[in-house]
Each structure stands twice: as structure tokens, then as C-alpha cells.
Write an enzyme that holds these catalytic residues in place. Sequence first.
Site, PDB file in Angstrom:
ATOM      1  CB  SER A  95      -0.929  -0.160   1.328  1.00 37.19           C
ATOM      2  OG  SER A  95      -1.639   1.230   1.317  1.00 37.19           O
TER       3      SER A  95
ATOM      4  CE  LYS B 196      -1.047  -3.954   3.275  1.00 37.35           C
ATOM      5  NZ  LYS B 196      -0.964  -5.185   2.575  1.00 37.35           N
TER       6      LYS B 196
ATOM      7  CE1 TYR C  42      -3.546  -2.293   4.969  1.00 40.57           C
ATOM      8  CE2 TYR C  42      -3.084   0.000   4.547  1.00 40.57           C
ATOM      9  CZ  TYR C  42      -3.386  -1.230   4.158  1.00 40.57           C
ATOM     10  OH  TYR C  42      -3.444  -1.610   2.916  1.00 40.57           O
TER      11      TYR C  42
ATOM     12  CB  THR D 147     -10.874  -4.904  -1.887  1.00 41.86           C
ATOM     13  OG1 THR D 147     -10.243  -4.282  -0.756  1.00 41.86           O
ATOM     14  CG2 THR D 147     -10.110  -4.991  -3.095  1.00 41.86           C
TER      15      THR D 147
END
Length: 191
Positions: free
Chosen positions: A69, A86, A82, A114
Site C-alpha cells: 500500500s 505495510k 496498517y 475490495t
Amino acid sequence: MLKHIQAHHGDLALLINNAGITHRSLASVTEPDVIERVMQVNFFAPVRLAHALLPLLTQNNGAVVNISSMAGWMPVTERAGYCASKAALHQYFETLRAETSLHIVNVYPSFLATAIEQNALGGDGQTAPQARTVVGKVQSSQWMATRIIHAVQTRKPRVYGDRLTYFASVLYRLWPGAYFYLMKRNLKAKT
């Protein structure tokens, strides 16, 4: 494990690390267990899979695709765990690329349609109550998949998201004060 894969499935030439989990909660109220859960799925699982399959992938001149990401390069409010997961994924596989002959494609999408967002965790580990905020256009997973296939076929090392998110990452690197101002303003508008 390697012998089982070879005996039942033949040779392995491609590993796609696509599993992912996120959270939407301020760092100050996010339980450490939530951060650990995000790290387990987004970082440790891809590392363990790649490590276990490295001999087969190397033997077959294979490739590893990691869905990372842009949040691995720049901070995003309410996503500290998060972003950390990443960033760790990015650094590990960029280093592995330098140490091996393996073709590694790190993918840095921005906002994709998604199920990861519908299943985002809150700070307490339950489903996040608030909807995500986006900057720019939400792209389809098919749009991203087409770009990933092209990168694997042409042996490109990285795939980036849309131009607006790429611009935000450049802004963060060149003028971090402006980036933080805009990010904080966006957070205040939500509260």
C-alpha cells in the site's frame, strides 16, 4: 512442505501475497492486540510463506507479488498499525530483492474496491463503526490486477496506484509539513 507441494502440485513459479487486514482507529485508542493481528496478516504471513517457498521459487526462476500500500510509505490517520505493517512488508521484500535473484513485484495501490474496508477492525478489535475516507477515485480490483499481470510479465519491480496518491507520497517526502496539515485537517473534518 516443499516436497508436498512438488508431489501434489508440481513446480511453483508464482507466489501472490494478497491477504490483508486493516483497522480504522486512532493510535492512542487502538489495543496492542489489534496491531499484532494486523502485523500477523499483513507482514508475518507473507514473510513466512516466502521463506518456506523460496527454494522452489528460486529453482523455477519464479516471482513473488506482494500487495502492499502507499500507506507503507506515508502516514495515514487512523491506520497506524496498517501503515506499520505495510512499511515492514515493503522493507523486507525490497531487501530480499537485493539479496536474491528472485523477481519481486511490490504493489502500492491506493484506494481499491475490495472487502478489506468492510472488514476493517476498530481499536477494540471489533468491526470499525465508521466508514473509510478516500482521496481520489476508488479503482476496481480488476484495474489493479491488469497492472500486476503486466508487471510480472515484463519483470517490473513495482506497481503504483493512481496519480493523486502518488502525488501525495511525493508531497509527504518533499514537503511533509503540508502533507501533515492536510491529513490533520481531514481528520478534524471527520470528528
